[in-house]
Design a protein around this motif. Structure first.
Motif, PDB file in Angstrom:
ATOM      1  N   ALA A  92       0.826  -1.205   0.000  1.00  0.00           N
ATOM      2  CA  ALA A  92       0.000   0.000   0.000  1.00  0.00           C
ATOM      3  C   ALA A  92       0.860   1.255   0.000  1.00  0.00           C
ATOM      4  O   ALA A  92       0.560   2.241  -0.697  1.00  0.00           O
ATOM      5  CB  ALA A  92      -0.925  -0.010   1.222  1.00  0.00           C
ATOM      6  N   LEU A  93       1.946   1.245   0.761  1.00  0.00           N
ATOM      7  CA  LEU A  93       2.846   2.394   0.801  1.00  0.00           C
ATOM      8  C   LEU A  93       3.539   2.584  -0.539  1.00  0.00           C
ATOM      9  O   LEU A  93       3.690   3.718  -1.020  1.00  0.00           O
ATOM     10  CB  LEU A  93       3.885   2.204   1.913  1.00  0.00           C
ATOM     11  CG  LEU A  93       4.967   3.273   2.038  1.00  0.00           C
ATOM     12  CD1 LEU A  93       4.365   4.660   2.240  1.00  0.00           C
ATOM     13  CD2 LEU A  93       5.916   2.926   3.186  1.00  0.00           C
ATOM     14  N   LYS A  94       3.968   1.504  -1.158  1.00  0.00           N
ATOM     15  CA  LYS A  94       4.591   1.574  -2.480  1.00  0.00           C
ATOM     16  C   LYS A  94       3.647   2.231  -3.480  1.00  0.00           C
ATOM     17  O   LYS A  94       4.040   3.119  -4.248  1.00  0.00           O
ATOM     18  CB  LYS A  94       4.956   0.166  -2.948  1.00  0.00           C
ATOM     19  CG  LYS A  94       5.539   0.080  -4.364  1.00  0.00           C
ATOM     20  CD  LYS A  94       5.870  -1.364  -4.702  1.00  0.00           C
ATOM     21  CE  LYS A  94       6.487  -1.499  -6.084  1.00  0.00           C
ATOM     22  NZ  LYS A  94       5.541  -1.172  -7.170  1.00  0.00           N
ATOM     23  N   ALA A  95       2.390   1.810  -3.454  1.00  0.00           N
ATOM     24  CA  ALA A  95       1.401   2.380  -4.370  1.00  0.00           C
ATOM     25  C   ALA A  95       1.202   3.871  -4.122  1.00  0.00           C
ATOM     26  O   ALA A  95       1.063   4.674  -5.066  1.00  0.00           O
ATOM     27  CB  ALA A  95       0.075   1.637  -4.229  1.00  0.00           C
ATOM     28  N   GLU A  96       1.197   4.268  -2.844  1.00  0.00           N
ATOM     29  CA  GLU A  96       1.019   5.683  -2.516  1.00  0.00           C
ATOM     30  C   GLU A  96       2.196   6.522  -3.015  1.00  0.00           C
ATOM     31  O   GLU A  96       2.022   7.616  -3.560  1.00  0.00           O
ATOM     32  CB  GLU A  96       0.858   5.844  -1.007  1.00  0.00           C
ATOM     33  CG  GLU A  96       0.586   7.274  -0.567  1.00  0.00           C
ATOM     34  CD  GLU A  96       0.398   7.413   0.931  1.00  0.00           C
ATOM     35  OE1 GLU A  96       0.177   8.555   1.388  1.00  0.00           O
ATOM     36  OE2 GLU A  96       0.475   6.401   1.655  1.00  0.00           O
ATOM     37  N   ILE A  97       3.412   6.016  -2.807  1.00  0.00           N
ATOM     38  CA  ILE A  97       4.600   6.741  -3.272  1.00  0.00           C
ATOM     39  C   ILE A  97       4.584   6.876  -4.792  1.00  0.00           C
ATOM     40  O   ILE A  97       4.849   7.952  -5.348  1.00  0.00           O
ATOM     41  CB  ILE A  97       5.878   6.017  -2.805  1.00  0.00           C
ATOM     42  CG1 ILE A  97       6.062   6.215  -1.297  1.00  0.00           C
ATOM     43  CG2 ILE A  97       7.111   6.530  -3.552  1.00  0.00           C
ATOM     44  CD1 ILE A  97       7.200   5.415  -0.696  1.00  0.00           C
ATOM     45  N   GLU A  98       4.236   5.807  -5.471  1.00  0.00           N
ATOM     46  CA  GLU A  98       4.199   5.843  -6.937  1.00  0.00           C
ATOM     47  C   GLU A  98       3.108   6.764  -7.443  1.00  0.00           C
ATOM     48  O   GLU A  98       3.271   7.427  -8.481  1.00  0.00           O
ATOM     49  CB  GLU A  98       4.026   4.425  -7.474  1.00  0.00           C
ATOM     50  CG  GLU A  98       5.252   3.555  -7.235  1.00  0.00           C
ATOM     51  CD  GLU A  98       5.059   2.107  -7.644  1.00  0.00           C
ATOM     52  OE1 GLU A  98       6.060   1.406  -7.815  1.00  0.00           O
ATOM     53  OE2 GLU A  98       3.888   1.675  -7.762  1.00  0.00           O
ATOM     54  N   ALA A  99       1.996   6.843  -6.720  1.00  0.00           N
ATOM     55  CA  ALA A  99       0.911   7.747  -7.108  1.00  0.00           C
ATOM     56  C   ALA A  99       1.341   9.206  -7.038  1.00  0.00           C
ATOM     57  O   ALA A  99       0.778  10.068  -7.725  1.00  0.00           O
ATOM     58  CB  ALA A  99      -0.310   7.514  -6.209  1.00  0.00           C
ATOM     59  N   HIS A 100       2.354   9.481  -6.205  1.00  0.00           N
ATOM     60  CA  HIS A 100       2.894  10.837  -6.088  1.00  0.00           C
ATOM     61  C   HIS A 100       4.131  11.037  -6.958  1.00  0.00           C
ATOM     62  O   HIS A 100       4.870  12.008  -6.781  1.00  0.00           O
ATOM     63  CB  HIS A 100       3.227  11.151  -4.624  1.00  0.00           C
ATOM     64  CG  HIS A 100       2.021  11.430  -3.779  1.00  0.00           C
ATOM     65  ND1 HIS A 100       1.236  10.436  -3.244  1.00  0.00           N
ATOM     66  CD2 HIS A 100       1.464  12.604  -3.370  1.00  0.00           C
ATOM     67  CE1 HIS A 100       0.246  10.980  -2.554  1.00  0.00           C
ATOM     68  NE2 HIS A 100       0.360  12.290  -2.614  1.00  0.00           N
ATOM     69  N   GLY A 101       4.362  10.122  -7.888  1.00  0.00           N
ATOM     70  CA  GLY A 101       5.460  10.276  -8.831  1.00  0.00           C
ATOM     71  C   GLY A 101       6.795   9.708  -8.381  1.00  0.00           C
ATOM     72  O   GLY A 101       7.807   9.893  -9.060  1.00  0.00           O
TER      73      GLY A 101
END
Length: 263
Positions: free
Chosen positions: A53-62
């Motif tokens: 979930a954290l990986k996805a959040e970081i990637e969503a922010h570029g």
């Protein structure tokens, strides 16, 4: 030497960072901050579902991130995690050894010895295995010439500020602080900087519910500013110690506690 008129910024876009204990609390926060400033971040912890979930959040922010399962007490897992990270993100030059455990449950006379062993295994042995493998990789990748190796170990104000009913945790963090200073000396000529951060009390999962108790409220009342530290309190210190600006900073213990140990 840096131009004194040049803006002082933290650009970590050429860094590959590992954060242990990244599934919650300080580790999660520090991983986001490093990623926001350009670092490719490896997220390590035992709870891989949270890391995803954290990986996805970081990637969503570029940002760029990967999740890796890691029990910091296990040397073979530690080596395998570093192998996986370097295969996907490249050579690691920045590490935050943050994984931690608190098992004190009142007076030391009432606590089982297994809790003492578990605390030292995660907080002290885990930090050592993380830092040692990092240093090996950094040296192999030329840190002696580049002077870009950065290892930050998360200690605590309890490592030097006496608190009741915290013998296990305080002992582990005192060990972390002294160990880090010795490692900094051992690796000083190899371009690997080792520094510690000693946070004060921040509301995290590790102390969940503490400040809703009478004891916790009494703690807050005894601090000069009568408040728990905000979650962003460590951001600037983490960025500095992980950056090129900290080239000549090693073996330090930086306290960030909003004055909690002044009272």
């Amino acid at each position: 030497m840096r131009d004194p008129f040049a803006p002082f910024t933290y650009n970590l876009s050429d860094r590959v960072a590992l954060v242990t204990g990244a599934s919650s609390g300080l580790g999660e926060r520090m991983a986001k901050v490093l990623a926001a400033h350009g670092a490719k971040v490896a997220l390590a912890a035992r709870r891989v579902d949270r890391l995803s979930a954290l990986k996805a959040e970081i990637e969503a922010h570029g940002g760029t991130a990967m999740a890796v399962a890691l029990d910091v007490m296990d040397e073979a897992q530690t080596i395998a995690a570093y192998d996986a990270i370097e295969a996907e993100l490249g050579p690691i030059d920045t590490v935050i050894a943050n994984a931690g455990l608190a098992r004190d449950r009142g007076r030391a006379t009432d606590n089982p010895i297994d809790d003492f062993t578990a605390t030292l295994d995660v907080n002290l042995k885990g930090a050592f295995l993380t830092a040692r493998e990092a240093a090996k990789r950094m040296m192999a990748n030329g840190s002696r010439d580049t002077e870009r190796g950065r290892i930050v170990i998360i200690s605590s104000i309890t490592s030097y500020d006496t608190q009741p009913n915290m013998a296990f945790y305080a002992a582990s963090k005192a060990g972390v602080s002294q160990m880090g200073k010795v490692l900094a000396l051992d690796w000083a000529r190899m371009g690997v900087n080792v520094n510690m951060i000693a946070p004060g009390y921040i509301q995290t999962e590790i102390n969940d519910g503490l400040f809703d108790t009478d004891y916790g409220r009494a703690m807050i009342a005894g601090w000069p500013r009568r408040r728990v530290i905000d979650a962003d309190a460590l951001d600037g210190t983490v960025l500095f110690l992980c950056s090129d600006h900290a080239r000549q900073v090693t073996g330090t213990i930086t306290t960030v506690d909003d004055g909690q140990t002044l009272g």
